[in-house]
Motif scaffolding. Structure first.
Motif, PDB file in Angstrom:
ATOM      1  N   ASN A  81       0.834  -1.203   0.000  1.00  9.24           N
ATOM      2  CA  ASN A  81       0.000   0.000   0.000  1.00  9.24           C
ATOM      3  C   ASN A  81       0.868   1.253   0.000  1.00  9.24           C
ATOM      4  N   PHE A  82       1.877   1.264   0.869  1.00 12.31           N
ATOM      5  CA  PHE A  82       2.749   2.430   0.971  1.00 12.31           C
ATOM      6  C   PHE A  82       3.591   2.609  -0.295  1.00 12.31           C
ATOM      7  N   GLU A  83       4.081   1.508  -0.844  1.00 12.49           N
ATOM      8  CA  GLU A  83       4.885   1.599  -2.068  1.00 12.49           C
ATOM      9  C   GLU A  83       4.051   2.161  -3.216  1.00 12.49           C
ATOM     10  N   ASP A  84       2.819   1.681  -3.352  1.00 12.19           N
ATOM     11  CA  ASP A  84       1.929   2.187  -4.402  1.00 12.19           C
ATOM     12  C   ASP A  84       1.652   3.680  -4.202  1.00 12.19           C
ATOM     13  N   LEU A  85       1.393   4.051  -2.949  1.00 15.04           N
ATOM     14  CA  LEU A  85       1.103   5.450  -2.625  1.00 15.04           C
ATOM     15  C   LEU A  85       2.268   6.355  -3.006  1.00 15.04           C
ATOM     16  N   PHE A  86       3.480   5.917  -2.696  1.00 15.00           N
ATOM     17  CA  PHE A  86       4.628   6.790  -2.914  1.00 15.00           C
ATOM     18  C   PHE A  86       5.097   6.817  -4.365  1.00 15.00           C
ATOM     19  N   VAL A  87       4.784   5.796  -5.139  1.00 23.12           N
ATOM     20  CA  VAL A  87       5.040   5.870  -6.581  1.00 23.12           C
ATOM     21  C   VAL A  87       4.229   7.025  -7.168  1.00 23.12           C
ATOM     22  N   VAL A  88       2.969   7.102  -6.759  1.00 18.99           N
ATOM     23  CA  VAL A  88       2.088   8.172  -7.233  1.00 18.99           C
ATOM     24  C   VAL A  88       2.525   9.517  -6.658  1.00 18.99           C
ATOM     25  N   ARG A  89       2.829   9.525  -5.362  1.00 21.50           N
ATOM     26  CA  ARG A  89       3.209  10.781  -4.706  1.00 21.50           C
ATOM     27  C   ARG A  89       4.469  11.379  -5.338  1.00 21.50           C
ATOM     28  N   LYS A  90       5.434  10.536  -5.651  1.00 25.56           N
ATOM     29  CA  LYS A  90       6.690  11.033  -6.230  1.00 25.56           C
ATOM     30  C   LYS A  90       6.437  11.776  -7.538  1.00 25.56           C
ATOM     31  N   VAL A  91       5.619  11.199  -8.388  1.00 25.94           N
ATOM     32  CA  VAL A  91       5.323  11.829  -9.677  1.00 25.94           C
ATOM     33  C   VAL A  91       4.559  13.138  -9.475  1.00 25.94           C
ATOM     34  N   LEU A  92       3.547  13.101  -8.605  1.00 18.02           N
ATOM     35  CA  LEU A  92       2.712  14.281  -8.390  1.00 18.02           C
ATOM     36  C   LEU A  92       3.491  15.430  -7.757  1.00 18.02           C
ATOM     37  N   GLU A  93       4.305  15.120  -6.754  1.00 20.32           N
ATOM     38  CA  GLU A  93       5.032  16.197  -6.076  1.00 20.32           C
ATOM     39  C   GLU A  93       6.208  16.694  -6.911  1.00 20.32           C
ATOM     40  N   GLY A  94       6.761  15.825  -7.752  1.00 21.79           N
ATOM     41  CA  GLY A  94       7.774  16.293  -8.693  1.00 21.79           C
ATOM     42  C   GLY A  94       7.177  17.303  -9.660  1.00 21.79           C
ATOM     43  N   LEU A  95       5.994  16.980 -10.175  1.00 20.19           N
ATOM     44  CA  LEU A  95       5.289  17.899 -11.071  1.00 20.19           C
ATOM     45  C   LEU A  95       4.894  19.170 -10.330  1.00 20.19           C
ATOM     46  N   SER A  96       4.461  19.009  -9.093  1.00 23.22           N
ATOM     47  CA  SER A  96       4.035  20.147  -8.280  1.00 23.22           C
ATOM     48  C   SER A  96       5.145  21.180  -8.135  1.00 23.22           C
ATOM     49  N   VAL A  97       6.344  20.729  -7.781  1.00 23.24           N
ATOM     50  CA  VAL A  97       7.443  21.677  -7.572  1.00 23.24           C
ATOM     51  C   VAL A  97       7.917  22.263  -8.900  1.00 23.24           C
ATOM     52  N   ILE A 152      -3.707  19.916  -7.387  1.00 20.08           N
ATOM     53  CA  ILE A 152      -3.932  20.232  -5.973  1.00 20.08           C
ATOM     54  C   ILE A 152      -5.011  19.318  -5.395  1.00 20.08           C
ATOM     55  N   GLU A 153      -6.071  19.105  -6.164  1.00 18.22           N
ATOM     56  CA  GLU A 153      -7.180  18.254  -5.710  1.00 18.22           C
ATOM     57  C   GLU A 153      -6.725  16.807  -5.527  1.00 18.22           C
ATOM     58  N   ILE A 154      -5.946  16.301  -6.478  1.00 20.85           N
ATOM     59  CA  ILE A 154      -5.482  14.910  -6.388  1.00 20.85           C
ATOM     60  C   ILE A 154      -4.549  14.733  -5.192  1.00 20.85           C
ATOM     61  N   LEU A 155      -3.623  15.673  -5.013  1.00 21.15           N
ATOM     62  CA  LEU A 155      -2.710  15.593  -3.868  1.00 21.15           C
ATOM     63  C   LEU A 155      -3.475  15.682  -2.551  1.00 21.15           C
ATOM     64  N   SER A 156      -4.471  16.550  -2.518  1.00 20.18           N
ATOM     65  CA  SER A 156      -5.292  16.676  -1.315  1.00 20.18           C
ATOM     66  C   SER A 156      -6.004  15.364  -1.007  1.00 20.18           C
ATOM     67  N   GLY A 157      -6.400  14.655  -2.068  1.00 19.59           N
ATOM     68  CA  GLY A 157      -7.136  13.406  -1.901  1.00 19.59           C
ATOM     69  C   GLY A 157      -6.324  12.271  -1.308  1.00 19.59           C
ATOM     70  N   ILE A 158      -4.983  12.362  -1.388  1.00 23.89           N
ATOM     71  CA  ILE A 158      -4.152  11.290  -0.813  1.00 23.89           C
ATOM     72  C   ILE A 158      -3.432  11.741   0.454  1.00 23.89           C
ATOM     73  N   GLN A 159      -3.712  12.967   0.917  1.00 25.96           N
ATOM     74  CA  GLN A 159      -3.006  13.487   2.085  1.00 25.96           C
ATOM     75  C   GLN A 159      -3.263  12.678   3.355  1.00 25.96           C
ATOM     76  N   ASP A 160      -4.490  12.179   3.524  1.00 24.70           N
ATOM     77  CA  ASP A 160      -4.792  11.407   4.729  1.00 24.70           C
ATOM     78  C   ASP A 160      -3.929  10.152   4.795  1.00 24.70           C
ATOM     79  N   ARG A 161      -3.759   9.486   3.659  1.00 25.29           N
ATOM     80  CA  ARG A 161      -2.936   8.266   3.636  1.00 25.29           C
ATOM     81  C   ARG A 161      -1.466   8.605   3.883  1.00 25.29           C
ATOM     82  N   ILE A 162      -1.017   9.725   3.312  1.00 25.13           N
ATOM     83  CA  ILE A 162       0.364  10.155   3.540  1.00 25.13           C
ATOM     84  C   ILE A 162       0.574  10.488   5.012  1.00 25.13           C
TER      85      ILE A 162
END
Length: 218
Positions: A81-97, A152-162
């Motif tokens: 679960n965590f590995e899947d979450l962070f694969v997505v998070r890495k791409v999203l936050e890379g794009l974010s910055v 922003i909406e997608i990142l907000s949607g996974i913040q609880d899991r993070i």
């Protein structure tokens, strides 16, 4: 059912949802805890239906899981679960910055510097939960500055899991010191206008957070 009744019912379900969500995120309800509909309804003084609807919403959020012959339980995240979450998070936050880099003003850079300074003070005081809150604010600020509403909406949607990952795996104090240094490097790259460097550093930061977090969990 009258429209007024529908609104009241919806409000009740949302109140139950917010109540349970807060307790799960704050670890008052630990992973694996059974969530018995009748008990929750009695505790909150509501009927069964709003509780069932709240649990359905929490299941969609990934915070609750339905287990055969047992019912609803607070989700117990797995390594996968965590590995899947962070694969997505890495791409999203890379794009974010990357998107934020061209939009940041000197005042925004100062805000990021102040958040990092606050984090260092919190680290010195030994306040793990306060540091986690600062970490969320820093990442959230960069996301907001991306200017991309969908991102922003997608990142907000996974913040609880993070956030749950942070609470379960925070490496105090060594892991936090490393994260703080990585924050400083990201902001330094943004200050220089090094867009690619900031993106690379952010993605490495997310990878390191996962790696160290999983090591702490073992």
């Amino acid at each position: 059912m009258l429209k007024k009744d529908l609104v009241v019912h919806s409000t009740l379900a949302n109140q139950v949802y917010q109540h349970l969500k807060k307790r799960i995120i704050n670890q008052e309800l630990k992973p694996g805890t059974r969530l018995i509909v009748s008990h929750i309804a009695a505790e909150l003084g509501t009927s069964l239906t709003p509780v069932r609807e709240a649990l359905t919403s929490l299941t969609k959020d990934g915070l609750v899981e339905m287990i055969p012959h047992k019912g609803a339980c607070v989700a117990k995240p797995t390594r996968k679960n965590f590995e899947d979450l962070f694969v997505v998070r890495k791409v999203l936050e890379g794009l974010s910055v990357r998107l934020a880099a061209s939009r940041l003003t000197p005042a925004d850079i100062q805000t990021l510097d102040e958040l990092i300074d606050r984090g260092d003070s919190i680290l010195s005081a030994g306040e793990a939960e306060s540091w986690i809150e600062m970490d969320m604010k820093l990442h959230g600020f960069i996301a907001q500055k991306s200017g991309n509403e969908l991102l922003i909406e997608i990142l907000s949607g996974i913040q609880d899991r993070i956030h749950i990952f942070r609470l379960l795996t925070v490496g105090w104090p060594d892991g936090v010191k490393r994260a703080s240094q990585e924050h400083q490097a990201i902001v330094s790259a943004l200050r220089r206008g090094d867009v690619e460097g900031a993106e690379k550093l952010m993605m490495e930061h997310i990878e390191n957070t996962l790696r160290v977090g999983l090591e702490n969990e073992e």
